[in-house]
Motif scaffolding. Structure first.
Motif, mmCIF file in Angstrom:
data_model
loop_
_atom_site.group_PDB
_atom_site.id
_atom_site.type_symbol
_atom_site.label_atom_id
_atom_site.label_comp_id
_atom_site.label_asym_id
_atom_site.label_seq_id
_atom_site.Cartn_x
_atom_site.Cartn_y
_atom_site.Cartn_z
ATOM 1 N N ALA A 346 0.827 -1.203 0.000
ATOM 2 C CA ALA A 346 0.000 0.000 0.000
ATOM 3 C C ALA A 346 0.867 1.262 0.000
ATOM 4 O O ALA A 346 0.554 2.250 -0.675
ATOM 5 C CB ALA A 346 -0.938 -0.011 1.207
ATOM 6 N N VAL A 347 1.976 1.217 0.750
ATOM 7 C CA VAL A 347 2.874 2.380 0.798
ATOM 8 C C VAL A 347 3.509 2.635 -0.568
ATOM 9 O O VAL A 347 3.498 3.763 -1.071
ATOM 10 C CB VAL A 347 3.958 2.175 1.878
ATOM 11 N N VAL A 348 4.073 1.585 -1.185
ATOM 12 C CA VAL A 348 4.744 1.809 -2.468
ATOM 13 C C VAL A 348 3.728 2.167 -3.555
ATOM 14 O O VAL A 348 4.031 2.954 -4.464
ATOM 15 C CB VAL A 348 5.607 0.598 -2.899
ATOM 16 N N ALA A 349 2.516 1.638 -3.459
ATOM 17 C CA ALA A 349 1.488 2.005 -4.430
ATOM 18 C C ALA A 349 1.147 3.486 -4.303
ATOM 19 O O ALA A 349 0.933 4.183 -5.309
ATOM 20 C CB ALA A 349 0.249 1.148 -4.246
ATOM 21 N N GLY A 350 1.118 3.971 -3.059
ATOM 22 C CA GLY A 350 0.852 5.388 -2.851
ATOM 23 C C GLY A 350 1.956 6.268 -3.433
ATOM 24 O O GLY A 350 1.683 7.289 -4.080
ATOM 25 N N TRP A 351 3.195 5.855 -3.226
ATOM 26 C CA TRP A 351 4.307 6.624 -3.784
ATOM 27 C C TRP A 351 4.344 6.523 -5.306
ATOM 28 O O TRP A 351 4.691 7.493 -5.998
ATOM 29 C CB TRP A 351 5.629 6.138 -3.190
ATOM 30 N N TYR A 352 3.984 5.386 -5.820
ATOM 31 C CA TYR A 352 3.900 5.237 -7.277
ATOM 32 C C TYR A 352 2.870 6.212 -7.848
ATOM 33 O O TYR A 352 3.078 6.829 -8.900
ATOM 34 C CB TYR A 352 3.539 3.794 -7.622
ATOM 35 N N GLY A 353 1.762 6.378 -7.137
ATOM 36 C CA GLY A 353 0.751 7.323 -7.574
ATOM 37 C C GLY A 353 1.235 8.758 -7.550
ATOM 38 O O GLY A 353 0.836 9.574 -8.386
ATOM 39 N N ARG A 354 2.142 9.070 -6.601
ATOM 40 C CA ARG A 354 2.642 10.447 -6.482
ATOM 41 C C ARG A 354 3.795 10.737 -7.423
ATOM 42 O O ARG A 354 3.864 11.789 -8.041
ATOM 43 C CB ARG A 354 3.102 10.694 -5.038
ATOM 44 N N LEU A 355 4.739 9.791 -7.529
ATOM 45 C CA LEU A 355 5.976 10.050 -8.261
ATOM 46 C C LEU A 355 6.077 9.306 -9.587
ATOM 47 O O LEU A 355 6.960 9.601 -10.392
ATOM 48 C CB LEU A 355 7.192 9.673 -7.388
#
Length: 392
Positions: A346-355
């Motif tokens: 969930a954390v890396v998916a969130g960062w993928y969405g941002r960056l």
């Protein structure tokens, strides 16, 4: 201006006219006791190099260049000063525009000439100020290696431990001097290795993805297939620095450093027993220069040199960790994070969405016995997020 004159074991007689003139014109001649004894008295002040050299050299230079601005300074160096020599250090300290280098034939060229080895086909490993374990990464079947520094005994022990005991080893001493000898150890020697792997040994290539059992670990290890994919996205270039955060067994940092002798890495690990294991793995796989930092990230990242790439193998859910790693990267830097649990995904998916970047899920299955037959057993899937920092 500092003039660096390379001098061989043949001493004054082996210097070309330009090098002799530089020594004769100097007001100060700096060198080791052995080097100073190789040149005649010219009336110049003779200054021995300090020991240990690197910590004390800047102070010596400040003294010489500050108090003697009008007197030419000549520094004597062994062989080619820009090949594992003091010339490179002086350029780093005072700048290339203030250093004039007059090289001599290097011990490597002389050794290759004696052995009939093409210089371009030989790998050179310096053990000056480095442990013998630094030799291990250069050992591969059929490879020719020249070792500067070290002793035949230490080199032989390293070859035996690494599975290269049958290798042909030649000690070349005092190359270029009247006392030149083969098989006799001296203070000036080159050790030549024609690598031969012992029967039954398992040589390791430098291609990323060493076998998992090449590393001592407690299960906290980036597995072989995932490691190879992660390193391909980290994309080590010569001379670059990696942060391996949540290092576990240190496999990513170690394989990063094995990619090229100039690659550097810092392994950050919070558990002391794992940090000790990282150090043992680094020695065993030929990269003893790996820096290991014990402590929890992101706090343990404070004060570290700026990385060119960051791998987050553990702790991606720790608040502030990804932010700190991303902020540390320069433009062009790469960040790779691996996730196994739903929470870390969930954390890396969130960062993928941002960056943005690249998000890949790897599922590996290995064949294993099922009764009298063979079936597939699936390992836990791993999500790999990789992103390049294109803006400050």
């Amino acid at each position: 201006m500092i003039t660096v004159v390379g001098i061989g074991a043949d001493g004054w007689d082996g210097l070309v006219p330009a090098s002799r003139r530089a020594v004769e014109a100097a007001g100060v001649v700096v060198g080791s006791a052995r080097q100073l004894a190789l040149v005649p008295e010219t009336g110049a002040e003779r200054v021995p190099l300090p020991s240990p050299l690197l910590p004390n050299l800047p102070g010596l230079l400040d003294s010489l260049l500050g108090s003697l601005p009008d007197r030419a300074v000549c520094v004597l160096a062994s062989g080619d000063p820009m090949f594992h020599g003091i010339g490179s250090t002086l350029v780093r300290l005072v700048g290339a525009e203030r250093v004039r280098v007059l090289p001599h034939v290097s011990s490597v060229s002389l050794a290759c000439a004696r052995l009939g080895w093409p210089v371009e086909s030989v790998e050179v490993v310096s053990l000056v100020g480095r442990p013998p374990a630094a030799l291990r990464a250069a050992l591969q079947p059929g490879r020719r290696v020249l070792v500067l520094g070290g002793t035949a005994g230490a080199v032989g022990d390293t070859l035996d431990e690494a599975g290269y005991g049958p290798s042909r080893v030649v000690v070349l001493s005092d190359l270029g001097a009247p006392t030149e000898a083969v098989g006799v150890e001296s203070g000036l020697q080159v050790i030549a290795i024609d690598c031969v792997a012992a029967p039954g040994s398992r040589p390791f290539a430098r291609v990323p993805g060493l076998p998992d059992d090449a590393f001592e670990h407690d299960g906290q290890l980036t597995k072989r297939e995932v490691r190879a994919v992660s390193l391909s996205r980290l994309a080590p270039f010569p001379g670059e620095l990696l942060w391996d955060v949540g290092a576990g067994a240190g496999s990513i940092a170690i394989e990063w450093m094995r990619a090229h002798p100039s690659c550097r890495a810092v392994a950050v690990e919070s558990r002391p027993e794992r940090a000790a294991r990282v150090r043992r793995n680094a020695d065993a796989l030929g990269v003893p220069a790996l820096r290991v930092v014990e402590g929890g990230a992101p706090a343990a990242l404070d004060g570290l040199p700026r990385p060119d790439a960051v791998f987050v193998g553990g702790g991606v859910t720790v608040p502030g960790l990804v932010e700190a790693c991303w902020a540390a990267l320069p433009p062009g830097g790469r960040l790779v994070a691996n996730a196994v649990t739903l929470e870390s995904e969930a954390v890396v998916a969130g960062w993928y969405g941002r960056l943005g970047g690249d998000l890949v899920r790897l599922a590996v299955q290995r064949a294993s016995p099922v009764g009298g037959f063979t079936g597939w057993r699936a390992a836990m899937p791993v999500t790999v997020w990789s992103v390049r920092k294109d803006t400050p």
